[in-house]
Design an enzyme around this catalytic site. Structure first.
Site, short mmCIF file in Angstrom:
data_model
loop_
_atom_site.label_atom_id
_atom_site.label_comp_id
_atom_site.label_asym_id
_atom_site.label_seq_id
_atom_site.Cartn_x
_atom_site.Cartn_y
_atom_site.Cartn_z
N HIS A 133 0.84 -1.21 0.00
CA HIS A 133 0.00 0.00 0.00
C HIS A 133 0.86 1.26 0.00
CE1 HIS A 133 -3.15 -2.71 1.48
NE2 HIS A 133 -4.03 -1.75 1.35
N ASN B 251 8.20 -3.74 3.13
CA ASN B 251 6.79 -3.56 3.44
C ASN B 251 6.45 -3.96 4.87
OD1 ASN B 251 3.97 -3.20 3.01
ND2 ASN B 251 3.77 -5.40 2.57
N ASP C 285 14.61 18.04 -0.25
CA ASP C 285 15.38 18.40 -1.45
C ASP C 285 15.99 17.16 -2.13
OD1 ASP C 285 14.99 21.12 -1.55
OD2 ASP C 285 16.80 21.63 -0.44
N GLU D 193 13.31 15.42 -4.02
CA GLU D 193 12.97 16.20 -5.22
C GLU D 193 14.04 16.01 -6.30
OE1 GLU D 193 12.34 20.24 -3.90
OE2 GLU D 193 10.20 19.86 -3.60
N ASP E 164 8.05 18.33 -7.43
CA ASP E 164 8.09 19.50 -6.56
C ASP E 164 7.17 19.22 -5.38
OD1 ASP E 164 8.26 21.90 -5.27
OD2 ASP E 164 7.29 23.09 -6.84
N GLN F 147 9.76 26.76 1.44
CA GLN F 147 10.24 25.51 0.83
C GLN F 147 11.76 25.46 0.84
OE1 GLN F 147 8.38 23.93 -2.86
NE2 GLN F 147 6.93 25.62 -2.66
N GLU G 285 12.98 22.45 3.13
CA GLU G 285 13.27 21.26 2.34
C GLU G 285 14.73 20.86 2.39
OE1 GLU G 285 11.59 22.06 -1.52
OE2 GLU G 285 9.55 21.67 -0.81
MN MN Z 1 2.39 -2.01 3.53
MN MN Z 2 9.21 21.79 -3.07
#
Ligand code: MN
Ligand code: MN
Length: 248
Positions: free
Chosen positions: A85, A116, A216, A219, A225, A235, A239
């Site tokens: 999930h 997991n 960062d 990203e 973003d 940000q 970040e």
């Molecule tokens: Mn899971």
């Molecule tokens: Mn950002």
């Protein structure tokens, strides 16, 4: 998407690799070429957690355009990867429908069992424990790269190439006391930001805290973003940070 749409996804059939699915329970930036979400975004508060039992009704997402390949509950069979999930079942237990929505295959990635069932489940449980202590949490989860190692060894794809196995699994948590004006409070530095980036591999450590990175860094690795609803100055400041506080 309280903190933004990380990939600028749109609900257009001509955008199969960046398709937006918005549900009452969470939002998804879906990549039909990979057969997985690029990111899933949701908010977790105490009111999301109730008595609804786990539905286990893994199924194709009927909201996908019929032009797209439809991942089914059997797509992962025999692959050596869990149906992992993004938005966890236990984060959506207010109503049966809420829990059932988490079992749509658009919310799944082929995830190494040790990632997991150990690393990720302990991060998920830790997050819910923060909420039980009066916090609310904005969660962004995603995956990137190609190739992971499950119980049947290294694979780059499963389901005859229809589903890409990601190399990395990441999550960003923005944790703040339950309240209002969240964007302002987060921008003002009143939230704890936590980002993790883990290998999709059986050798992953169960200790998620050692995989903490900056927003960062995620990203840069993904081209997304994140937290784009925050003012740019906030940000830039937030970040770049890596959470190093004790985890408890
Ligand atoms: Mn899971
Ligand atoms: Mn950002």
């Amino acid at each position: 998407m309280g903190l933004g749409n990380p990939s600028g996804a749109t609900a257009s059939v001509s955008s199969p690799t960046n398709y937006l699915l918005v549900k009452p329970q969470f939002a998804i930036g879906y990549n039909a070429q990979r057969g997985t979400p690029t990111w899933v975004s949701w908010h977790l508060a105490s009111t999301d957690m109730g008595a609804a039992p786990r539905q286990d009704d893994f199924r194709p997402d009927p909201a996908l355009p019929r032009e797209f390949y439809s991942v089914t509950r059997n797509s992962y069979s025999g692959s050596g990867f869990d149906k992992g999930h993004n938005c966890p079942s236990a984060d959506r237990t207010r109503e049966l429908d809420d829990n059932s929505a988490t079992f749509l295959m658009t919310n799944m990635i082929p995830q190494a069992a040790n990632n997991n069932q150990r690393t990720w489940s302990s991060l998920e449980e830790w997050t819910r424990a923060q909420v039980q202590r009066g916090q609310e949490v904005y969660v962004l989860m995603g995956s990137y790269g190609k190739g992971g190692t499950g119980t049947a060894g290294f694979k780059t794809t499963i389901d005859n190439g229809h589903v890409t196995v990601p190399a990395r699994v990441w999550k960003v948590l923005v944790i703040l006391p339950e309240g209002t004006n969240d964007v302002q409070r987060i921008a003002a530095g009143q939230a704890r930001l936590l980002a993790v980036d883990t290998p999709n591999d059986q050798s992953v450590s169960p200790d998620w805290s050692q995989y903490r990175v900056s927003v960062d860094a995620i990203e840069a690795a993904t081209g997304l973003d994140l937290l784009s609803k925050l003012p740019l100055a906030a940000q830039d400041r937030l970040e770049a940070l890596v959470d190093t506080a004790p985890v408890r």
